[in-house]
Design a protein around this motif. Structure first.
Motif, PDB file in Angstrom:
ATOM      1  N   LEU A   1       0.827  -1.211   0.000  1.00  0.00           N
ATOM      2  CA  LEU A   1       0.000   0.000   0.000  1.00  0.00           C
ATOM      3  C   LEU A   1       0.860   1.259   0.000  1.00  0.00           C
ATOM      4  N   GLY A   2       2.002   1.195   0.699  1.00  0.00           N
ATOM      5  CA  GLY A   2       2.906   2.343   0.695  1.00  0.00           C
ATOM      6  C   GLY A   2       3.474   2.599  -0.690  1.00  0.00           C
ATOM      7  N   ALA A   3       3.769   1.499  -1.415  1.00  0.00           N
ATOM      8  CA  ALA A   3       4.275   1.656  -2.774  1.00  0.00           C
ATOM      9  C   ALA A   3       3.215   2.304  -3.675  1.00  0.00           C
TER      10      ALA A   3
ATOM     11  N   LEU B   1      -3.806  11.857  -4.618  1.00  0.00           N
ATOM     12  CA  LEU B   1      -4.011  11.390  -3.244  1.00  0.00           C
ATOM     13  C   LEU B   1      -4.774  10.066  -3.190  1.00  0.00           C
ATOM     14  N   VAL B   2      -5.065   9.491  -4.344  1.00  0.00           N
ATOM     15  CA  VAL B   2      -5.850   8.262  -4.395  1.00  0.00           C
ATOM     16  C   VAL B   2      -5.169   7.144  -3.613  1.00  0.00           C
ATOM     17  N   GLY B   3      -3.857   7.010  -3.787  1.00  0.00           N
ATOM     18  CA  GLY B   3      -3.124   5.954  -3.099  1.00  0.00           C
ATOM     19  C   GLY B   3      -3.220   6.070  -1.591  1.00  0.00           C
ATOM     20  N   MET B   4      -3.157   7.299  -1.084  1.00  0.00           N
ATOM     21  CA  MET B   4      -3.267   7.516   0.357  1.00  0.00           C
ATOM     22  C   MET B   4      -4.631   7.064   0.867  1.00  0.00           C
TER      23      MET B   4
ATOM     24  N   ALA C   1      -4.833   3.293   1.015  1.00  0.00           N
ATOM     25  CA  ALA C   1      -4.141   2.778   2.205  1.00  0.00           C
ATOM     26  C   ALA C   1      -4.991   2.960   3.459  1.00  0.00           C
ATOM     27  N   MET C   2      -5.618   4.122   3.593  1.00  0.00           N
ATOM     28  CA  MET C   2      -6.479   4.377   4.750  1.00  0.00           C
ATOM     29  C   MET C   2      -7.675   3.431   4.755  1.00  0.00           C
TER      30      MET C   2
ATOM     31  N   ALA D   1     -10.637  -1.360   6.761  1.00  0.00           N
ATOM     32  CA  ALA D   1     -11.198  -2.680   6.445  1.00  0.00           C
ATOM     33  C   ALA D   1     -10.550  -3.763   7.298  1.00  0.00           C
ATOM     34  N   LEU D   2      -9.238  -3.626   7.527  1.00  0.00           N
ATOM     35  CA  LEU D   2      -8.526  -4.604   8.356  1.00  0.00           C
ATOM     36  C   LEU D   2      -9.061  -4.597   9.780  1.00  0.00           C
ATOM     37  N   TRP D   3      -9.288  -3.411  10.304  1.00  0.00           N
ATOM     38  CA  TRP D   3      -9.846  -3.282  11.653  1.00  0.00           C
ATOM     39  C   TRP D   3     -11.221  -3.957  11.713  1.00  0.00           C
ATOM     40  N   PHE D   4     -12.038  -3.718  10.698  1.00  0.00           N
ATOM     41  CA  PHE D   4     -13.386  -4.275  10.665  1.00  0.00           C
ATOM     42  C   PHE D   4     -13.346  -5.797  10.585  1.00  0.00           C
TER      43      PHE D   4
END
Length: 267
Positions: free
Chosen positions: A123-125, A136-139, A142-143, A148-151
């Protein structure tokens, strides 16, 4: 103490345990017990449903021992532990502690490989490449992935409790294989980022007769992207030194790059 009837915890209690754990799992961290402080505090609402205050006090002493796992996967172990405690058998706590100890290592490796290495690297890449293009789409991707991971981990926790410890242990071999695959993929992506996003080129050259030799071209014949690789290796080594902070290294890199660029050594 005689065995008592098992007691199934309701979702309200489990969500309270989860909320406590998510909010505190990395607090009170110490080198003796690591994450056991938040663990004991998080379990309290569930333990109050299962045992008397005197029993809880004794069990807290058992749980307040060394525990260290990836924070996201730790909550799955917590739910598996509560599933065992819900049996309210005489040896439930000892069994739960054995399960906690045996699972924290493999799941820590899996969490580090996926959550700390693979996802941030990929995601950082993406975010980095998008930022280079002024987007800013990549940022936001990543967010969104982190949310989603938290969910996902929140939703997984209660099924782990419902199905018991078999939810994790039955997939032990698969988890180990997945850990190795994710580690390898993370290294591949990191190597690609070093070659494509780090940009260290030597401008220094010299003349030998009619032949003009460039230092950057010469070094790249030895190791492709020589400047990128050496720079990353030096920074990685420096981060392992005592009292060296990443913020300090950033300033050092900026200053060195400006100086070497000004004298014509870097291009």
């Amino acid at each position: 103490m005689a065995n008592r009837e098992p007691k199934v915890l309701d979702n309200k209690v489990l969500r309270k345990v989860l909320l406590r754990y998510v909010m505190s799992r990395q607090t009170c961290f110490n080198y003796e017990t690591m994450q056991s402080g938040p663990w004991v505090w998080s379990m309290l609402p569930a333990m109050q449903e299962l045992y008397s205050d005197d029993e809880i006090a004794e069990k807290n002493k058992d749980y307040f021992k060394f525990f260290n796992c990836h924070p996201w996967f730790g909550q799955l172990i917590l739910m598996a532990t509560l599933a065992i405690e819900s049996t309210r058998e005489d040896g439930a706590t000892l069994t739960a502690l054995d399960v906690r100890t045996s699972l924290m290592g493999p799941l820590a490796g899996l969490g580090d490989a996926i959550v700390w290495v693979l996802l941030p690297t990929v995601l950082g890449a993406i975010a980095g490449y998008q930022a280079q293009q002024g987007s800013l789409v990549g940022m936001f991707i990543a967010m969104a992935a982190n949310i989603a991971l938290w969910f996902v981990f929140w939703k997984l926790a209660i099924p782990v409790y419902r199905t018991g410890v078999s939810f994790i242990t039955a997939k032990a071999d698969s988890l180990r294989n997945l850990t190795e695959v994710c580690s390898i993929l993370g290294i591949i992506v990191l190597g690609a980022m070093v070659a494509t996003t780090v940009n260290v080129k030597f401008a220094f050259s010299w003349q030998v007769g009619d032949l003009k030799q460039n230092l950057n071209d010469l070094l790249n014949t030895i190791i492709p992207c020589f400047g990128n690789v050496v720079t990353v290796a030096i920074l990685y080594w420096a981060l392992g030194l005592k009292k060296v902070k990443s913020s300090s290294l950033i300033w050092i890199v900026i200053i060195v790059a400006i100086v070497l660029g000004a004298i014509g050594f870097l291009g």
